[in-house]
Write an enzyme that holds these catalytic residues in place. Structure first.
Site, PDB file in Angstrom:
ATOM      1  N   THR A   1       0.100  10.004  -4.063  1.00 36.56           N
ATOM      2  CA  THR A   1       0.364   8.659  -3.532  1.00 36.56           C
ATOM      3  C   THR A   1       1.793   8.215  -3.833  1.00 36.56           C
ATOM      4  OG1 THR A   1      -0.420   7.632  -5.584  1.00 36.56           O
ATOM      5  CG2 THR A   1      -2.045   7.968  -3.814  1.00 36.56           C
TER       6      THR A   1
ATOM      7  N   ASN B   1       0.812  -1.219   0.000  1.00 36.79           N
ATOM      8  CA  ASN B   1       0.000   0.000   0.000  1.00 36.79           C
ATOM      9  C   ASN B   1       0.846   1.269   0.000  1.00 36.79           C
ATOM     10  OD1 ASN B   1      -2.646  -1.046  -0.023  1.00 36.79           O
ATOM     11  ND2 ASN B   1      -2.437  -1.649   2.116  1.00 36.79           N
ATOM     12  N   HIS B   2       0.331   2.303  -0.657  1.00 42.96           N
ATOM     13  CA  HIS B   2       0.933   3.630  -0.647  1.00 42.96           C
ATOM     14  C   HIS B   2       0.137   4.527   0.298  1.00 42.96           C
ATOM     15  CE1 HIS B   2       3.097   3.383  -4.799  1.00 42.96           C
ATOM     16  NE2 HIS B   2       3.052   2.205  -4.209  1.00 42.96           N
ATOM     17  N   GLN B   3       0.788   5.569   0.759  1.00 43.59           N
ATOM     18  CA  GLN B   3       0.106   6.548   1.596  1.00 43.59           C
ATOM     19  C   GLN B   3      -0.952   7.272   0.756  1.00 43.59           C
ATOM     20  OE1 GLN B   3       2.819   8.888   3.873  1.00 43.59           O
ATOM     21  NE2 GLN B   3       1.300  10.411   4.465  1.00 43.59           N
TER      22      GLN B   3
END
Length: 216
Positions: A98, A90-92
């Site tokens: 992102t 997952n990315h922020q």
């Protein structure tokens, strides 16, 4: 003496000429990761095998220091091209971009404090069939006896003994009525001693719940 299939065998399928089939492996013997647990007799069949790093092929984003866990039960069947995406992929997403600037070093790595999202652990039950090129997304739970159709994308939990298909995957039907599913989850044949499993293969693969309950 009854032959016992050894769960510690790397290549459990033998070809007609006596050579091991290289594309089917008992998975637990090829993945060594502190946060990955795989049950006995769970196999992975993939025509890209053998490869040097099976974990990278099947669970590509679970790097050595990944905080999440992956648990896979016994007698799971994983088909070619299946992929398990865990939380470390997952990315922020709480800001405007992102893009993972911090992973590329200076000057980006100290320009902010990244807050990588961690959705949690992924759990796959026992006797689950994961079809050709299915994609398991982070932090889902797949119940015992479920069937994941080919090229399905699993974005939410799958109940036990349920068939799902599509992108995102949706319930197609239950494999048995509610009462039978309750009984199956009480029997838990996959936890029997292997000699008892050997004696009752015919009952395990049929659909007579009374006979399965009475198995000795």
């Amino acid at each position: 003496m009854t032959k016992i299939i050894n769960p510690n065998t790397q290549f459990p399928v033998t070809q007609a000429g006596g050579q091991p089939w290289p594309h089917t492996i008992f998975l637990k013997n090829f993945i060594n990761h502190p946060h990955i647990q795989i049950g006995d007799y769970t196999y992975f069949n993939d025509f890209r095998l053998p490869v040097e790093d099976v974990r990278q092929l099947l669970v590509p984003y679970m790097h050595p220091y990944a905080p999440e866990k992956l648990t896979v039960g016994k007698f799971v069947q994983i088909a070619h091209g299946a992929c398990i995406i865990t939380s470390s992929a997952n990315h922020q997403m709480d800001g405007f971009s992102t893009y993972p600037f911090a992973v590329f070093g200076e000057p980006w790595s100290t320009s902010y404090s990244p807050k990588w999202p961690n959705k949690g652990d992924t759990t796959i039950g026992n006797d689950v069939w994961i079809g050709h090129e299915a994609l398991i997304m982070p932090a889902v739970s797949i119940g015992d006896g479920a069937i994941i159709a080919s090229r399905s994308v699993i974005t939410k939990d799958v109940p036990a003994y349920t068939i799902v298909a599509g992108n995102p995957a949706k319930v197609i039907r239950q494999r048995a009525d509610d009462q039978t599913i309750v009984r199956l989850l009480q029997i838990r044949w996959w936890d029997w001693p292997i000699d008892k499993i050997n004696r009752n293969i015919d009952k395990i693969v049929q659909a007579d719940i009374d006979a399965l309950e009475k198995a000795l």
